[in-house]
Design an enzyme around this catalytic site. Structure first.
Site, PDB file in Angstrom:
ATOM      1  N   GLU A 258      43.608  -2.684  10.117  1.00 46.52           N
ATOM      2  CA  GLU A 258      44.249  -2.313  11.392  1.00 46.52           C
ATOM      3  C   GLU A 258      43.262  -2.511  12.524  1.00 46.52           C
ATOM      4  O   GLU A 258      42.083  -2.188  12.394  1.00 46.52           O
ATOM      5  CB  GLU A 258      44.670  -0.833  11.427  1.00 46.52           C
TER       6      GLU A 258
ATOM      7  N   GLU B  48      43.365   5.782   5.485  1.00 42.91           N
ATOM      8  CA  GLU B  48      42.546   6.677   6.317  1.00 42.91           C
ATOM      9  C   GLU B  48      42.424   8.096   5.758  1.00 42.91           C
ATOM     10  O   GLU B  48      42.852   9.067   6.402  1.00 42.91           O
ATOM     11  CB  GLU B  48      43.114   6.732   7.740  1.00 42.91           C
TER      12      GLU B  48
HETATM   13  O1  IFM Z   1      49.541   4.434  14.038  1.00 42.46           O
HETATM   14  C1  IFM Z   1      48.319   4.693  13.420  1.00 42.46           C
HETATM   15  C2  IFM Z   1      48.359   4.335  11.954  1.00 42.46           C
HETATM   16  O2  IFM Z   1      49.381   4.984  11.291  1.00 42.46           O
HETATM   17  C3  IFM Z   1      47.050   4.715  11.298  1.00 42.46           C
HETATM   18  N1  IFM Z   1      45.935   4.165  12.021  1.00 42.46           N
HETATM   19  C4  IFM Z   1      45.888   4.342  13.444  1.00 42.46           C
HETATM   20  C5  IFM Z   1      47.199   3.899  14.062  1.00 42.46           C
HETATM   21  C6  IFM Z   1      47.144   4.079  15.586  1.00 42.46           C
HETATM   22  O3  IFM Z   1      46.878   5.385  15.910  1.00 42.46           O
END
Ligand code: IFM
Length: 442
Positions: A341, A166
């Site tokens: 994710e 990210e």
């Molecule tokens: O926990 C985070 C992760 O580290 C990065 N993406 C979003 C998740 C939830 O906020």
């Protein structure tokens, strides 16, 4: 359509996994900039720190047994740069050995590791040299040195690498919104950080491919569906467009064209074509308004009590994952995509089950449309340290009691294990969760 027909089966060889990151679960990471940030009053919800987190560093075997219970065939984790280089140029061989044990344990269980090289945290000494705002070669060389060492060590065992997690979140939340380190609110710094992260990705990609050409290397991109809070307000509509570019569009454009953020001509050598796949992290939609002091919100300011809204105030929007996938496909027509994710931070585990089903249905639809989605990683294997939110938000398929460190599989974990075993959502599951529940507030 009969129930019989309404099965959402995924392609054979689909990758099913769950994801974590080192700092959020390991405990004992005292050499990075997040640890420094956590020591400052008011930065983390409830004054929580990552000191112990899930004590995963000492309990990884028990935790990897949970992966077996979940039936997954892949696991996304990160290596902590600050553990491996607590000081510049002096790798900690015990830490490397420990990661070897972790990776070997996964492989013995037939679980494919997907390793992220930079998931938000950097060594404090690197942060003090300017962190993401310093793009001098000598500064970036530290990252390349870390990448090179890791790939040489693990190239036999690890074939899937995520360079940066990210980059847009690191840049925007850390340098524009200011709630992640370094806590700035500067557009200039946001541009600078985005570009440094893109350069780091490029350096990592080419270094990995040089050492192990067969490995698959991608970046992990968070996409949020960004909407104006007041559709009737021209100002909200304009800033929503700007926010969409800042958060979503800029990195995608740079990766596609090889041109750095805010530059129409400046190309960065070899940024273009520096992806074998792209990782998508998708959670929610974001509302934008001039009314909000922080400009961007992942929540409504007056949530309808009948809507599902998580502890963080996030309001899920399953269709958004399909929109995000279509956007990636449009930008990179030939790149495989992994959903690296997707998850929900809530104590209400029934919501989590619905969330998983509703999002997977959309992923299934994307595959039907010809989008090359190769895998899905639920975030997260277990409840963990949720950055500025501390331990207040639970994303896990496994419950962690932070007093005793006891792990307990949640109902959502059992459901996910069933989905993975069946390679999709079967009639039996659909009967239990017959209808979609989320209707977004915009
Ligand atoms: O926990 C985070 C992760 O580290 C990065 N993406 C979003 C998740 C939830 O906020």
């Amino acid at each position: 359509m009969t129930l019989e027909e309404r099965k959402f089966l995924f392609p054979p060889n689909f990758t099913w996994g769950c994801a974590t990151s080192a700092h959020q679960i390991e405990g004992g990471n005292f050499n990075n900039q997040w640890w420094w940030w956590e020591q400052q009053p008011g930065k983390i919800h409830g004054g929580d720190t990552s000191e112990v987190a899930c004590d995963h560093w000492n309990r990884f075997e028990e935790d990897f047994d949970l992966l077996t219970q979940l039936n997954v065939n892949a696991y996304r984790m990160s290596f902590e740069w600050s553990r491996i280089f607590p000081k510049p140029h002096e790798p900690d061989h015990d830490a490397i050995e420990h990661y070897h044990k972790m990776i070997d344990t996964l492989i013995k269980k037939n679980i494919t590791p997907f390793v992220t090289l930079l998931h938000f945290t950097v060594p404090k000494w690197w942060h003090d040299e300017g962190g993401f705002k310093n793009d001098k070669k000598v500064h970036l060389d530290h990252f390349t040195q870390f990448v090179e060492l890791i790939i040489k060590e693990f190239k036999e065992e690890v074939k899937y690498w995520n360079t940066i997690n990210e980059p847009n979140v690191v840049a925007v939340i850390g340098h524009f919104v200011g709630i992640f380190p370094p806590g700035e609110k500067s557009f200039r710094s946001t541009i600078k950080a985005t570009n440094t992260l893109l350069k780091m990705h490029t350096l990592a990609y080419h270094r990995i491919k040089k050492i192990d050409h067969a490995s698959q290397v991608g970046i992990v991109k968070n996409i949020s569906i960004i909407k104006p809070y007041r559709q009737e307000s021209m100002m909200d509509r304009i800033i929503a467009k700007f926010a969409d570019y800042l958060y979503n569009g800029a990195t995608l454009r740079s990766l596609k064209t090889g041109k750095l953020f805010s530059s129409f001509i400046r190309k960065w050598d070899r940024l273009k074509n520096s992806l074998d796949f792209i990782g998508l992290n998708y959670y929610v939609f974001t509302l934008i308004s001039r009314k909000f002091p922080e400009l961007m919100r992942v929540m409504t300011d007056n949530p309808d009590p009948n809507k599902l809204c998580t502890g963080l105030g996030w309001e899920p929007y399953p269709e958004g994952i399909l929109l995000a996938l279509r956007r990636i496909k449009k930008t990179f027509p030939n790149l495989p995509i992994y959903i690296t994710e997707n998850g929900i931070g809530t104590d209400d585990d029934e919501w989590r089950q619905r969330y998983i089903i509703d999002h997977l249905k959309m992923v299934h639809q994307a595959i039907q449309e010809g989008i090359d989605v190769r895998g899905y990683f639920y975030w997260s294997l277990m409840d963990n340290f949720e950055w500025a939110e501390g331990y207040s938000s639970r994303f896990g398929l496994v419950h962690v009691d932070y007093n005793t460190q006891k792990r307990t599989m949640k109902e959502s974990g059992k459901l996910y294990a069933e989905i993975v075993k069946d390679n999709g959502i079967t009639e039996k599951i659909l009967k239990k969760f017959p209808k979609d529940v989320y209707k977004p507030s915009f």
